[in-house]
Structures are given as C-alpha cells and as structure tokens.
Design an enzyme around this catalytic site. Sequence first.
Site, PDB file in Angstrom:
ATOM      1  CB  CYS A 123      35.065  42.938 -14.423  1.00  0.00           C
ATOM      2  SG  CYS A 123      36.780  42.274 -13.836  1.00  0.00           S
ATOM      3  CB  CYS A 181      36.236  38.303  -7.771  1.00  0.00           C
ATOM      4  SG  CYS A 181      38.027  38.468  -8.922  1.00  0.00           S
ATOM      5  CB  CYS A 205      33.833  41.423  -7.429  1.00  0.00           C
ATOM      6  SG  CYS A 205      33.810  43.353  -8.317  1.00  0.00           S
ATOM      7  CB  CYS A 221      44.175  54.547  -5.245  1.00  0.00           C
ATOM      8  SG  CYS A 221      44.894  54.952  -4.135  1.00  0.00           S
ATOM      9  CB  CYS A 242      48.383  53.830  -5.813  1.00  0.00           C
ATOM     10  SG  CYS A 242      47.983  52.477  -6.016  1.00  0.00           S
ATOM     11  CB  CYS A 301      48.743  48.713  -2.812  1.00  0.00           C
ATOM     12  SG  CYS A 301      47.548  49.157  -1.867  1.00  0.00           S
ATOM     13  NE  ARG A 311      45.011  52.524   1.784  1.00  0.00           N
ATOM     14  CZ  ARG A 311      46.450  52.739   0.979  1.00  0.00           C
ATOM     15  NH1 ARG A 311      46.002  51.086   0.210  1.00  0.00           N
ATOM     16  NH2 ARG A 311      47.311  52.943   0.706  1.00  0.00           N
TER      17      ARG A 311
END
Length: 352
Positions: free
Chosen positions: A56, A60, A63, A100, A131, A191, A263
């Site tokens: 990616c 972040c 991550c 998801c 999702c 979400c 959640r």
Amino acid sequence: MTASTTRHDWTLQEARALFNLPFNDLLFRAQTVHREHFDPNEVQVSTLLSIKTGACPEDCKYCPQSGHYNTGLEKEKLLEIEKVIAEARVAKDKGASRFCMGAAWRSPSKKDMPYVLDMVRQVKSLGLETCMTLGMLKEDEARELADAGLDYYNHNLDTSEKFYNHIITTRTYQDRLDTLDNVRRAGMKVCCGGIMGMGEDEDDRVGLLVQLANLPQHPESVPVNMLVKVKGTPLEGVEDLDPFDFVRIIAVARIMMPESHVRLSAGREQMNEQMQALCFMAGANSIFYGEKLLTTSNPEADADMQLFRKLGIRPEQREQCATEAQEEEAIAEAVEYEATRHLFYDASRESA
C-alpha cells in the site's frame, strides 16, 4: 432529555466529562443507553477477509501493509473470486451475518472495479450483508458500489484531527471526511471508527468520538480498534493502552452514538475474557471473528463462541431476502456476471 437522545452537537468538554465519570457510573449509564436500543445479549458478528494484501502506498504508521515499512509481509494478488465466495460461505456457516472485504489500496482503480463489484454481488447472493474497505472513494466509485448492492463501506478516521498528522501524511483528514460524504450520498451505510493506543492523549480519544458523533448521520458501525503493535512499523514500541481506558472509550462511544453498533475490532487477541465482558457491558455489540483481521491475528471463532456461551450472548441475526423470488433474482444476477468475468490479475504490481 432521555439517557439516549441522539445528538450531533457534542463538545469536547462534555465528552471528557463522560470519560472521567467514576468507572461504575459510566458503565451503568452506557448499559442503560444500550438497553434502550439493542438486545443486551445479542452481538453482531462479522468476518473480515483481505482480498489484496500489502504494497500500500500510504504511510499509516500502525499498518504492516504499508509499502513504507519492512514488516516481512508478503504482498499478494487480488484474490480469485471463487476463493472469496468460499470464505464467505464458511463465515456464514460459522454464524457471521456480515462479510467484510479489505484491499490495501489508496483507492480502487478502474481496472480493479469490475472484480470488486462482482465480489459484492456474489457475496450478497449468499444472504450475507456486505462491507468493503478499499481506501478513498470518488462519487462515481461510491455509486458503482452502491448499485452493486454493497451495504456498508468502512473508512476509519483513525484518530482526532489534531493527532492525525502524527500518524498519516499521505492523505488528509479532509480526504477521509470526503470519502464518508461520498459513501453517504451514494446511499450506503457507514462503518467508521478509529484506533486507540497509538500514543494519543485522552483529548485525542474523546476528540475522535466527538468528530464521529457530530457527523450529520452517525455511522451505523463504529469499530474501536486497540493498536496491534507490529515489528517494523513506527509504532512497534508505543506504550500499552490501559485496559480500563479502552473500556471507557467503548462506554463513551455507546452514550454518544446510541443507535450505532459499537464494534470490538483489532486487538481483541490481547484482551482477556474479563476485559471483553466489560466491553460488552459498556455497550459493545459487534465483533470481528476469525483467525485474522486483514494481517493481524484475532481470537479464533470457536473461542468467541465459548465466550458467548459463558456470557449468555448470541449472534445477532440479519434479515434475509424478503422473498424467495428476491433471493433467486440475486443468485441469477451473480451467475450472469460469473459467465463474463476473469478470475484475477496481479494487483500488487500497481502503484495504488
């Protein structure tokens, strides 16, 4: 004003006052609000599958999928649609009501979208809620996903606007808010939550909740993640979050967003049964289960069901297709797309 009046005008001072209540008072208030809107012994169960892992371009700091850090994670192709559907069937058999799918992209490309849309249609034909989390979305991309039948789109704010630049520099806070707005305009459910324990202070935690609660419409699902420290990421050595502070965050989220599913997401493997039980008491009523959340470990489904039995909790059941004709129509649509699409391509070769 009732205990659970839905508001969109929360202040930092009000949220901080909730967070600083005596622990038992806070949990009692949160549980009272929870019971006004939900069955206190039902928990919505979702399964999360990484449909494209690693490489990616975002930075972040938490991550392991970021291409900026060496975490030993192997990048993978976009999964074959048959494998995704097989995983969805297993998830449904184990009690999941929502499936998801997450891809490590900055945003989906035009080449990606036909495969992604096909996944949505076919998973939905199984009777599961769908999702996805695919990064940033433009208006037209959000409309395509909505037209394919996607129920929820996940796009977390991660933290407060004040702390955000300490964690991510490759996209702005406003970029995230714009994606949420595009999702809403397309008619999908949102979400959206964040990650706790990244070195933020109490004001950052309540600031995130204020941001979420003051959106024009509260997210239908609010995932609250506890940082999973991964070797090779900049946050691998950050100080652990106090468990009671995490439970307080759950409780304040429940009070401020009374109609949302709150959640328990990443980090549950580090929580013992007692901590999870306190989170359920504080108003958490949704979990991810399965062996992995994208690339980090998660309690196994059997362990979750054992805990549910101990607590007298049962999985929440979603409504299936209203009529047999609707279900047949959904399956027929999936079969039609199956006949005309390719299985997969190597998405890891693309820059986004």
